[in-house]
Write a protein that holds these residues in place. Structure first.
Motif, PDB file in Angstrom:
ATOM      1  N   VAL A 104       0.945  -1.194  -0.078  1.00  0.00           N
ATOM      2  CA  VAL A 104      -0.037  -0.032  -0.072  1.00  0.00           C
ATOM      3  C   VAL A 104       0.831   1.104   0.030  1.00  0.00           C
ATOM      4  O   VAL A 104       1.593   1.306   0.973  1.00  0.00           O
ATOM      5  CB  VAL A 104      -1.130   0.227   1.262  1.00  0.00           C
ATOM      6  N   ASP A 105       0.562   2.074  -0.928  1.00  0.00           N
ATOM      7  CA  ASP A 105       1.651   3.445  -1.153  1.00  0.00           C
ATOM      8  C   ASP A 105       0.490   4.650  -1.793  1.00  0.00           C
ATOM      9  O   ASP A 105      -0.118   4.291  -2.687  1.00  0.00           O
ATOM     10  CB  ASP A 105       2.717   3.176  -1.893  1.00  0.00           C
ATOM     11  N   PHE A 113      -1.323   6.666  -5.888  1.00  0.00           N
ATOM     12  CA  PHE A 113      -2.156   5.650  -5.306  1.00  0.00           C
ATOM     13  C   PHE A 113      -1.792   4.341  -5.792  1.00  0.00           C
ATOM     14  O   PHE A 113      -1.784   3.983  -7.425  1.00  0.00           O
ATOM     15  CB  PHE A 113      -3.554   5.702  -5.316  1.00  0.00           C
ATOM     16  N   HIS A 114      -1.161   3.370  -5.279  1.00  0.00           N
ATOM     17  CA  HIS A 114      -0.789   2.076  -5.629  1.00  0.00           C
ATOM     18  C   HIS A 114      -0.985   0.957  -4.512  1.00  0.00           C
ATOM     19  O   HIS A 114      -0.649   1.160  -3.345  1.00  0.00           O
ATOM     20  CB  HIS A 114       0.663   2.332  -6.123  1.00  0.00           C
ATOM     21  N   MET A 115      -1.541  -0.069  -4.823  1.00  0.00           N
ATOM     22  CA  MET A 115      -1.997  -0.870  -3.929  1.00  0.00           C
ATOM     23  C   MET A 115      -2.178  -2.482  -4.405  1.00  0.00           C
ATOM     24  O   MET A 115      -2.425  -2.512  -5.659  1.00  0.00           O
ATOM     25  CB  MET A 115      -3.285  -0.730  -3.042  1.00  0.00           C
ATOM     26  N   PHE A 176      -4.762  -9.053  -6.878  1.00  0.00           N
ATOM     27  CA  PHE A 176      -5.166  -7.671  -7.463  1.00  0.00           C
ATOM     28  C   PHE A 176      -4.450  -6.798  -7.375  1.00  0.00           C
ATOM     29  O   PHE A 176      -3.377  -6.622  -6.478  1.00  0.00           O
ATOM     30  CB  PHE A 176      -6.707  -7.164  -6.654  1.00  0.00           C
ATOM     31  N   GLU A 177      -4.630  -5.438  -8.372  1.00  0.00           N
ATOM     32  CA  GLU A 177      -3.823  -4.239  -8.184  1.00  0.00           C
ATOM     33  C   GLU A 177      -4.563  -3.144  -8.358  1.00  0.00           C
ATOM     34  O   GLU A 177      -5.636  -3.085  -9.186  1.00  0.00           O
ATOM     35  CB  GLU A 177      -2.616  -4.372  -9.076  1.00  0.00           C
ATOM     36  N   VAL A 178      -4.399  -2.111  -7.635  1.00  0.00           N
ATOM     37  CA  VAL A 178      -5.226  -0.898  -7.715  1.00  0.00           C
ATOM     38  C   VAL A 178      -4.320   0.251  -7.898  1.00  0.00           C
ATOM     39  O   VAL A 178      -3.160   0.628  -7.463  1.00  0.00           O
ATOM     40  CB  VAL A 178      -5.948  -0.684  -6.370  1.00  0.00           C
TER      41      VAL A 178
END
Length: 342
Positions: A104-105, A113-115, A176-178
């Protein structure tokens, strides 16, 4: 409130006397997984995979946004990470999937935003394998929709979750990736498109096709019942195919309009292209002739085959008052004699 304080069992309010299950001010529902599996299968069968994907993704997105709004109104979070982590925790508590965030960053000031994370025991992957078998592409559409909805509500800017690995595709686990929408490359296009407003409408498609069928039916009707002026004051109505009550009315309307437009005094009704004539068809022809006579047009009937003539005799059907001739040539000669005699 800390992330580990979330306990859906304590947060839910069961009120069977009123048939309601509440999470804060929001009504919640409990459904069987096998029932949802049938619904999911029907979506795929009835509307196709692309539209089913969009429906499920938008459903999940709304669930994620709704859960975020409810918890945000009801609880004060100790940290931003607690606030963000509540989404995966809720998904796990709700029995949808077990979520394990692995990275999480985020930075609101820079819009970053990166998760990433792991989904275990995804209900969607499970029911897809049971109902539809192995998939060629990830199938956890409502899960990615939920992550996108929750993440967008949390970050205050559109983020999109994609599924990078899926059990339904044969992978050992779902992952998953966000990222923010603009930070994604082409890999996210299917997930982005699934969340966009659905322009396709089954009802609109049905209405469009119904209009097309109607237009085609009208065109076919005109082609199968041409009305031509082959001589001054002489029309030819060539009937092809079956004549039922609806078509009889259409033929009559079209013929009467043409008689009025051309002021014709003779009409040749040719039935060479009619394979079957029964009592109802014979009655329709008589009414057409009578209606034309009211506008001052004399009708003759041509093209009756021997088989149809025998059928009319066997049925006891008559064409009383209708002049019949063997073919179109004789019909035209008869009309010209009639016109010349007047």
């Amino acid at each position: 409130m800390k992330l580990e304080d979330i306990n859906l069992a304590d947060m839910l309010s069961f009120n069977p006397d009123h048939g309601r299950l509440q999470l804060g001010d929001d009504r919640m529902l409990l459904f069987r997984q096998d029932s949802l599996a049938v619904l999911r299968q029907l979506l795929h069968e009835q509307v196709g995979a692309p539209l089913a994907r969009s429906i499920l993704a938008r459903f999940g997105y709304q669930c994620g946004q709704g859960d975020y709004r409810m918890l945000e109104q009801k609880y004060d979070w100790d940290t931003e990470r607690d606030r963000l982590g509540a989404g995966p925790a809720m998904h796990s508590w709700e029995g949808i999937v077990h979520v394990e965030p692995t990275f999480v960053d985020f930075d609101r000031s820079t819009g970053h935003f990166h998760m990433t994370g792991i989904w275990r025991n995804s209900y969607e992957a499970e029911v897809h394998l049971e109902q539809l078998g192995p998939a060629d592409a990830p199938v956890c559409h409502s899960l990615t929709g939920y992550a996108s909805g929750w993440g967008t509500a949390f970050f205050g800017h559109p983020v999109v979750a994609i599924e990078t690995r899926c059990v339904a595709c044969g992978d050992p686990r779902c992952e998953f990736e966000v990222r923010t929408r603009e930070a994604w490359d082409e890999r996210a296009r299917p997930w982005i498109q699934a969340l966009e407003p659905i322009e396709y409408s089954l009802r609109a498609e049905y209405e469009r096709k119904a209009e097309l069928v109607k237009a085609q039916a009208e065109a076919i009707s005109q082609l199968s019942t041409p009305i031509m002026e082959i001589w001054d004051s002489v029309l030819v109505l060539a009937i092809v195919g079956l004549v039922d009550a609806r078509r009889s009315a259409e033929i009559m309307d079209a013929l009467l309009v043409r008689i009025a437009e051309t002021q014709s005094r003779c009409v040749i009704i040719d039935v060479t292209g009619v394979d079957v004539i029964d009592t109802r068809t014979a009655d329709c022809l008589v009414r057409i002739v009578q209606a034309a006579a009211l506008l001052g047009a004399r009708c003759v009937l041509t093209g009756l085959s021997p088989a149809i003539a025998q059928t009319l005799v066997q049925l006891g059907a008559t064409l009383q008052g209708v002049r019949t001739l063997r073919n179109l040539k004789e019909g035209l000669e008869d009309c010209l004699r009639f016109l010349g005699a007047r």
